[in-house]
Design a protein around this motif. Structure first.
Motif: not given
Ligand code: ATP
Ligand code: MG
Length: 387
Positions: A138-141, A170-176, A321, A357-358
């Protein structure tokens, strides 16, 4: 939902016959009397298939085809060819037309051609959606300063083997972020293996990470390759590392120090070439003070720290987003992208996104399902939270 079709032909009689038959077959039909009118409709609306005459005043069929495939290569264009234009029709197919039918059209053949074109179009759309889901990261927007900085850091850090610790709620996009570090590294052709440290019971984590030999403990009925070995030549993503037991931390520390692991129940060591990227939503330094996390491990994994700020701290990214999610969700559902009015977008931008973001993505999906063509402020207050 009925399929929509655009008929472009300067002969009124042909337009009328085709239009009647296709409407009867359940299509939504629009007609245009020349290429220019056809092009106007094509640019404004979303058609599933186009029937296009070749010889026409103003813009001819071939010119229309070239413009149309440039704008949207997915919409099949079927040429209708008169006596003198068969060669041109063949040429059109080479240039991207789906097929051609000769005038006067044999209706059965025409219907079959249209159905095939629709099927092909549907398949290629599905393939695209699947490809996006399966392959592409997924592109980082985001255009905000923190996102720009994070992207910049990823560019610099990814090609090195430096260990990276990613922090944030949680859900900020760390995994991304972790996925992009892998994607942009020299290891991108190797595996990216994820371990959710919080989800594995502490008595199993050693076997999960390092593997085990057959018979090394009661339930070890066959040999198992651990995540470190699976990630050989690639990246190991230790998610929620703050939740790892102290016992497992000691073993991971050893593996990182020595670049070697030992399967549970084995006596020989195995060298592994793994880059570790870790993530946590905890304040790890605080955890080290409270003796929940080893300081030596902390230093090993945090050569580079990337902090991903909460969505509320970069609310200027929210419209971007939302727009992307509207597009992705429409594509997933095979529907036209929904619009959102200004007030509704402002309300989403001002909302307090505790799930980051989630949560935003889920809310946009909910709005797409429950709202009309355009998402309004009322929809936001009904389906998100009172504003
Ligand atoms: N900058 C971004 N642009 C587009 N989509 C994003 C962005 N950051 C996160 N997402 C999307 O938001 C969702 C949550 O991101 P992610 O799983 O990376 O969060 P996380 O920080 O690992 O959350 P957790 O702590 O709950 O595990 C995913 O579907 C991801 O693709
Ligand atoms: Mg995560």
């Amino acid at each position: 939902m009925s399929n929509s079709i655009l008929i472009i032909d300067d002969e009124r009689a042909i337009r009328k016959t085709l239009s009647e038959i296709l409407s009867y077959e359940g299509f939504k039909v629009d007609e245009a009397a020349d290429g220019e009118e056809g092009w106007k409709l094509f640019s404004e609306k979303n058609y599933d298939v186009v029937l296009c005459d070749i010889k026409m005043p103003k813009l001819d069929g071939l010119e229309f085809l070239i413009k149309a495939t440039e704008k949207n290569p997915d919409i099949p264009v079927i040429m209708i060819s008169g006596h003198g234009t068969i060669e041109t029709a063949v040429d059109a197919v080479k240039k991207g037309a789906y097929d051609y039918v000769a005038k006067p059209p044999d209706l059965n053949r025409l219907l079959i051609t249209i159905r095939n074109a629709l099927d092909k179009n549907k398949l290629s759309k599905e393939t695209r959606v699947l490809k996006r889901k399966v392959n592409r990261v997924q592109e980082m927007i985001g255009e905000s300063e923190p996102i720009k900085r994070i992207k910049d850091t990823i560019e610099k850090v990814a090609p090195t083997d430096a260990r990276v610790l990613i922090t944030g709620e949680n859900g900020v996009g760390k995994e991304l972020v972790a996925k992009w570090i892998h994607e942009k590294s020299n290891r991108s052709t190797g595996p990216l293996v994820e371990v959710n440290c919080a989800a594995i019971p502490s008595e199993l984590i050693e076997s999960e990470l390092f593997g085990h030999e057959k018979g090394s403990f009661t339930s070890a009925i066959k040999q198992r390759i651990g995540k470190f070995e699976q990630a050989n030549g690639g990246t190991l993503f230790l998610d929620e590392i703050g939740d790892m037991s102290l016992n497992a931390q000691a073993k991971v520390l050893r593996a990182l120090q020595e670049g070697k692991i030992t399967r549970v129940g084995a006596d020989k060591e195995i060298a592994v070439d793994v880059r570790v990227v870790a993530a946590t939503n905890k304040d790890l330094l605080k955890e080290t003070e409270q003796k929940n996390f080893r300081l030596d491990l902390y230093h090993r994994i945090s050569v580079i720290v990337i902090h991903v700020p909460s969505l509320n701290e970069r609310s200027e990214d929210i419209p971007l987003l939302v727009d992307r999610f509207l597009e992705d969700i429409a594509e997933d559902y095979g529907q036209a992208k929904k619009a959102i009015d200004k007030k509704a977008m402002e309300a989403l931008t001002d909302y307090n996104w505790t799930g980051n973001i989630r949560e935003l993505r889920n809310v946009v999906e909910r709005l797409v399902i429950l709202s009309g063509k355009t998402i309004s402020l009322e929809d936001v207050s009904n389906y998100v939270a009172p504003v």
